[in-house]
Design a protein around this motif. Structure first.
Motif, PDB file in Angstrom:
ATOM      1  N   ALA A  11      13.904  81.127  74.305  1.00 33.71           N
ATOM      2  CA  ALA A  11      13.504  80.220  73.227  1.00 33.71           C
ATOM      3  C   ALA A  11      13.101  78.844  73.764  1.00 33.71           C
ATOM      4  N   ASN A  12      13.012  78.706  75.090  1.00 38.17           N
ATOM      5  CA  ASN A  12      12.681  77.435  75.738  1.00 38.17           C
ATOM      6  C   ASN A  12      13.699  76.354  75.359  1.00 38.17           C
ATOM      7  N   GLU A  13      14.964  76.748  75.305  1.00 38.51           N
ATOM      8  CA  GLU A  13      16.064  75.834  75.053  1.00 38.51           C
ATOM      9  C   GLU A  13      16.911  75.732  76.319  1.00 38.51           C
ATOM     10  N   PRO A  14      17.631  74.641  76.507  1.00 34.92           N
ATOM     11  CA  PRO A  14      18.477  74.525  77.695  1.00 34.92           C
ATOM     12  C   PRO A  14      19.487  75.675  77.785  1.00 34.92           C
ATOM     13  N   TYR A  15      19.641  76.200  78.994  1.00 32.28           N
ATOM     14  CA  TYR A  15      20.573  77.303  79.243  1.00 32.28           C
ATOM     15  C   TYR A  15      21.146  77.154  80.645  1.00 32.28           C
ATOM     16  N   ILE A  16      22.222  77.871  80.892  1.00 30.35           N
ATOM     17  CA  ILE A  16      22.851  77.901  82.216  1.00 30.35           C
ATOM     18  C   ILE A  16      22.523  79.253  82.852  1.00 30.35           C
ATOM     19  N   ALA A  17      21.894  79.227  84.016  1.00 33.58           N
ATOM     20  CA  ALA A  17      21.437  80.458  84.669  1.00 33.58           C
ATOM     21  C   ALA A  17      22.565  81.279  85.279  1.00 33.58           C
ATOM     22  N   ILE A  18      23.733  80.681  85.455  1.00 34.62           N
ATOM     23  CA  ILE A  18      24.834  81.435  86.065  1.00 34.62           C
ATOM     24  C   ILE A  18      25.629  82.227  85.027  1.00 34.62           C
ATOM     25  N   ILE A 110       3.427  81.752  89.593  1.00 35.50           N
ATOM     26  CA  ILE A 110       3.480  81.591  88.141  1.00 35.50           C
ATOM     27  C   ILE A 110       4.917  81.219  87.789  1.00 35.50           C
ATOM     28  N   TYR A 111       5.092  79.992  87.282  1.00 35.67           N
ATOM     29  CA  TYR A 111       6.433  79.452  87.052  1.00 35.67           C
ATOM     30  C   TYR A 111       6.682  79.184  85.577  1.00 35.67           C
ATOM     31  N   THR A 112       7.557  79.933  84.949  1.00 39.09           N
ATOM     32  CA  THR A 112       7.982  79.588  83.586  1.00 39.09           C
ATOM     33  C   THR A 112       9.142  78.607  83.624  1.00 39.09           C
ATOM     34  N   ALA A 113       9.883  78.573  84.708  1.00 36.30           N
ATOM     35  CA  ALA A 113      11.109  77.769  84.808  1.00 36.30           C
ATOM     36  C   ALA A 113      10.811  76.306  85.095  1.00 36.30           C
ATOM     37  N   TYR A 114      11.623  75.442  84.500  1.00 32.52           N
ATOM     38  CA  TYR A 114      11.553  74.014  84.813  1.00 32.52           C
ATOM     39  C   TYR A 114      12.911  73.379  84.555  1.00 32.52           C
ATOM     40  N   HIS A 115      13.045  72.126  84.940  1.00 34.41           N
ATOM     41  CA  HIS A 115      14.327  71.423  84.859  1.00 34.41           C
ATOM     42  C   HIS A 115      14.182  70.158  84.029  1.00 34.41           C
ATOM     43  N   GLU A 120      21.086  63.256  85.241  1.00 31.71           N
ATOM     44  CA  GLU A 120      22.433  63.662  84.831  1.00 31.71           C
ATOM     45  C   GLU A 120      22.415  65.046  84.185  1.00 31.71           C
ATOM     46  N   THR A 121      21.416  65.300  83.367  1.00 25.98           N
ATOM     47  CA  THR A 121      21.291  66.617  82.730  1.00 25.98           C
ATOM     48  C   THR A 121      20.998  67.685  83.777  1.00 25.98           C
ATOM     49  N   ARG A 122      20.150  67.368  84.762  1.00 21.35           N
ATOM     50  CA  ARG A 122      19.871  68.328  85.850  1.00 21.35           C
ATOM     51  C   ARG A 122      21.144  68.686  86.594  1.00 21.35           C
ATOM     52  N   ARG A 123      21.980  67.660  86.868  1.00 27.14           N
ATOM     53  CA  ARG A 123      23.240  67.912  87.588  1.00 27.14           C
ATOM     54  C   ARG A 123      24.172  68.829  86.809  1.00 27.14           C
ATOM     55  N   SER A 124      24.033  68.872  85.498  1.00 27.83           N
ATOM     56  CA  SER A 124      24.888  69.733  84.676  1.00 27.83           C
ATOM     57  C   SER A 124      24.564  71.215  84.860  1.00 27.83           C
ATOM     58  N   GLY A 125      23.408  71.501  85.481  1.00 27.27           N
ATOM     59  CA  GLY A 125      23.021  72.894  85.701  1.00 27.27           C
ATOM     60  C   GLY A 125      22.120  73.454  84.618  1.00 27.27           C
ATOM     61  N   LEU A 126      21.793  72.660  83.610  1.00 27.52           N
ATOM     62  CA  LEU A 126      20.910  73.155  82.555  1.00 27.52           C
ATOM     63  C   LEU A 126      19.492  73.330  83.080  1.00 27.52           C
ATOM     64  N   GLU A 127      18.860  74.392  82.634  1.00 29.50           N
ATOM     65  CA  GLU A 127      17.474  74.699  82.973  1.00 29.50           C
ATOM     66  C   GLU A 127      16.744  75.044  81.684  1.00 29.50           C
ATOM     67  N   MET A 128      15.417  75.105  81.743  1.00 31.52           N
ATOM     68  CA  MET A 128      14.608  75.556  80.629  1.00 31.52           C
ATOM     69  C   MET A 128      13.489  76.439  81.171  1.00 31.52           C
TER      70      MET A 128
END
Length: 185
Positions: A11-18, A110-115, A120-128
């Motif tokens: 849904a292109n919302e922040p998520y944790i990949a782990i 081809i990259y769908t992933a971004y940060h 501070e938000t990047r350090r939290s591990g969230l990705e989109m």
């Protein structure tokens, strides 16, 4: 109802990949990719079966040259007559739609992933991740990079080494960094 990490990712919302579900899907894809990438040149049927099991869908006519890399594979939806040359990467954290008669030259990325932009938000591990759509009869030149959320129209050519940061319409030749329309077809 709370969304799963995969639902948020798609849904292109922040998520944790782990997340356990995502890690399991990733491991499955990496095992298939390993078998694909070490397959022998005369094992074309084995390669076809692996790609058919890896991708969300793929037409009957396709060729993918090893080595090939992706995150999950199951979010790649390709139509007929797909050709993916050597060393291509598709980070399919969101859906990647590939039309009919698409040619990807060597080292296309081809990259769908971004940060997040905020450190501070990047350090939290969230990705989109934002979906990518590539139309019919598209040729993407060697080493081109397609950024998250991009749409490339039908019958378009993307020049080698281009970095596609904005949507590209149908029936054009586009190239450069950032990629821009060079001429109409």
């Amino acid at each position: 109802m709370n969304k799963t990490a995969r639902e948020r990712m798609l849904a292109n919302e922040p998520y944790i990949a782990i997340d356990p579900e995502l890690e399991s899907m990733h491991k499955k894809a990496q095992n298939l990719l390993h078998a694909f990438n070490v397959s022998l040149p005369d094992e074309s049927e084995k390669r076809r079966e692996i790609v058919q099991n890896l991708f969300g869908s793929v037409g009957q006519v396709f060729e993918v040259k090893p080595p090939f890399r992706c995150d999950y594979g199951c979010h790649i939806y390709a139509k007929e007559n797909l050709y993916i040359n050597y060393d291509c990467i598709i980070l399919d954290c969101n859906k990647v739609y590939i039309g009919n008669n698409v040619l990807l030259a060597p080292k296309v990325q081809i990259y769908t992933a971004y940060h997040p932009l905020d450190a501070e938000t990047r350090r939290s591990g969230l990705e989109m991740a934002a979906p990518i759509a590539i139309g019919d009869d598209v040729w993407i030149g060697g080493g081109a990079i397609i950024c998250p959320g991009i749409t490339i129209g039908n019958n378009t050519i993307i020049g080698a080494g281009s970095v596609v940061t904005k949507h590209i319409p149908a029936n054009v030749v586009a190239a450069g960094n950032p990629c821009r329309i060079i001429r109409n077809l």
